[in-house]
Scaffold this motif. Structure first.
Motif, mmCIF file in Angstrom:
data_model
loop_
_atom_site.group_PDB
_atom_site.id
_atom_site.type_symbol
_atom_site.label_atom_id
_atom_site.label_comp_id
_atom_site.label_asym_id
_atom_site.label_seq_id
_atom_site.Cartn_x
_atom_site.Cartn_y
_atom_site.Cartn_z
ATOM 1 N N ILE A 23 0.852 -1.191 0.000
ATOM 2 C CA ILE A 23 0.000 0.000 0.000
ATOM 3 C C ILE A 23 0.887 1.240 0.000
ATOM 4 O O ILE A 23 2.012 1.222 0.502
ATOM 5 N N PHE A 24 0.375 2.297 -0.597
ATOM 6 C CA PHE A 24 1.015 3.608 -0.544
ATOM 7 C C PHE A 24 0.102 4.484 0.300
ATOM 8 O O PHE A 24 -1.039 4.736 -0.068
ATOM 9 N N TRP A 30 4.382 0.662 1.775
ATOM 10 C CA TRP A 30 4.511 -0.341 2.834
ATOM 11 C C TRP A 30 4.273 -1.705 2.211
ATOM 12 O O TRP A 30 3.321 -1.873 1.434
ATOM 13 N N SER A 31 5.080 -2.676 2.560
ATOM 14 C CA SER A 31 4.985 -4.015 1.958
ATOM 15 C C SER A 31 3.644 -4.688 2.208
ATOM 16 O O SER A 31 3.128 -5.404 1.355
ATOM 17 N N THR A 32 3.110 -4.479 3.409
ATOM 18 C CA THR A 32 1.824 -5.077 3.777
ATOM 19 C C THR A 32 1.081 -4.121 4.704
ATOM 20 O O THR A 32 1.679 -3.209 5.280
ATOM 21 N N VAL A 33 -0.183 -4.371 4.889
ATOM 22 C CA VAL A 33 -0.958 -3.622 5.878
ATOM 23 C C VAL A 33 -0.357 -3.836 7.264
ATOM 24 O O VAL A 33 -0.285 -2.904 8.073
ATOM 25 N N GLU A 34 0.118 -5.036 7.540
ATOM 26 C CA GLU A 34 0.691 -5.331 8.855
ATOM 27 C C GLU A 34 1.909 -4.458 9.142
ATOM 28 O O GLU A 34 2.064 -3.954 10.256
ATOM 29 N N GLN A 38 1.660 -1.896 12.356
ATOM 30 C CA GLN A 38 2.573 -2.038 13.492
ATOM 31 C C GLN A 38 3.422 -0.780 13.681
ATOM 32 O O GLN A 38 3.672 -0.358 14.812
ATOM 33 N N ALA A 39 3.854 -0.163 12.596
ATOM 34 C CA ALA A 39 4.663 1.060 12.687
ATOM 35 C C ALA A 39 3.871 2.219 13.280
ATOM 36 O O ALA A 39 4.428 3.033 14.037
ATOM 37 N N ILE A 54 10.668 -1.294 11.183
ATOM 38 C CA ILE A 54 9.466 -2.052 10.826
ATOM 39 C C ILE A 54 9.206 -1.933 9.328
ATOM 40 O O ILE A 54 8.880 -2.915 8.659
ATOM 41 N N HIS A 55 9.369 -0.743 8.792
ATOM 42 C CA HIS A 55 9.133 -0.492 7.373
ATOM 43 C C HIS A 55 10.003 -1.382 6.492
ATOM 44 O O HIS A 55 9.557 -1.880 5.458
ATOM 45 N N LYS A 56 11.239 -1.619 6.904
ATOM 46 C CA LYS A 56 12.211 -2.332 6.066
ATOM 47 C C LYS A 56 12.213 -3.845 6.225
ATOM 48 O O LYS A 56 12.762 -4.543 5.371
#
Length: 162
Positions: A23-24, A30-34, A38-39, A54-56
């Motif tokens: 998602i943008f 972000w790789s996933t909603v999770e 979490q971030a 967390i992002h990476k």
């Protein structure tokens, strides 16, 4: 009949926050909603340094682990904010990815339930008495997309005449 979902490899696994649908949102991918969810726990806290970590990370499981670490405390208002944060991320996910948007819309008006035995807030819990907030968000997003879809293709929703 209700649709129960949980693991990404199971039917309707795309409803999971761990599904690999980037998602943008708020100016970042972000790789996933999770990852995003979490971030967000640490925005405007003394633990903001963990947000880019967390992002990476490579998997949503790693993001969840970092976000749930008991040595870091989420924002004091997190319990008030978390449902809206999740809703925005889930809406973004399903607006962004047509393939899973179609799957969500194909569920009609069926009840959607996160079949988590351990989570009584987002899921149904082991005894199915949980609050199922993720399922409720998905059903709300499904309805919002239904209402937006005719507008996005230039067709007026006749049932909503002024």
């Amino acid at each position: 009949m209700a649709i129960y979902f949980y693991k990404v490899w199971q039917p309707y696994g795309c409803f999971s926050n761990f599904s690999e649908h980037a998602i943008f949102i708020q100016g970042a991918y972000w790789s996933t909603v999770e990852h995003y969810y979490q971030a967000q726990k640490f925005v405007d806290t003394e633990y903001e340094a963990v947000i880019p970590v967390i992002h990476k990370v490579g998997t949503p499981e790693e993001a969840a682990s970092l976000g749930r670490c008991s040595t870091r405390k989420p924002h004091p208002e997190w319990d008030i904010r978390k449902t809206e944060v999740m809703r925005k991320a889930v809406l973004t996910k399903f607006i962004t990815h047509a393939d899973i948007r179609d799957i969500l819309l194909s569920t009609g008006d069926r009840l959607l339930v996160e079949d988590s035995a351990r989570d009584y807030f987002w899921g149904c819990g082991a005894d199915r008495s949980g609050q199922n907030h993720l399922g409720k968000i998905l059903m709300s997003v499904r309805e919002e997309i239904r209402n937006l879809l005719p507008l996005s293709i230039g067709v007026r929703n006749i049932s909503n005449k002024p």
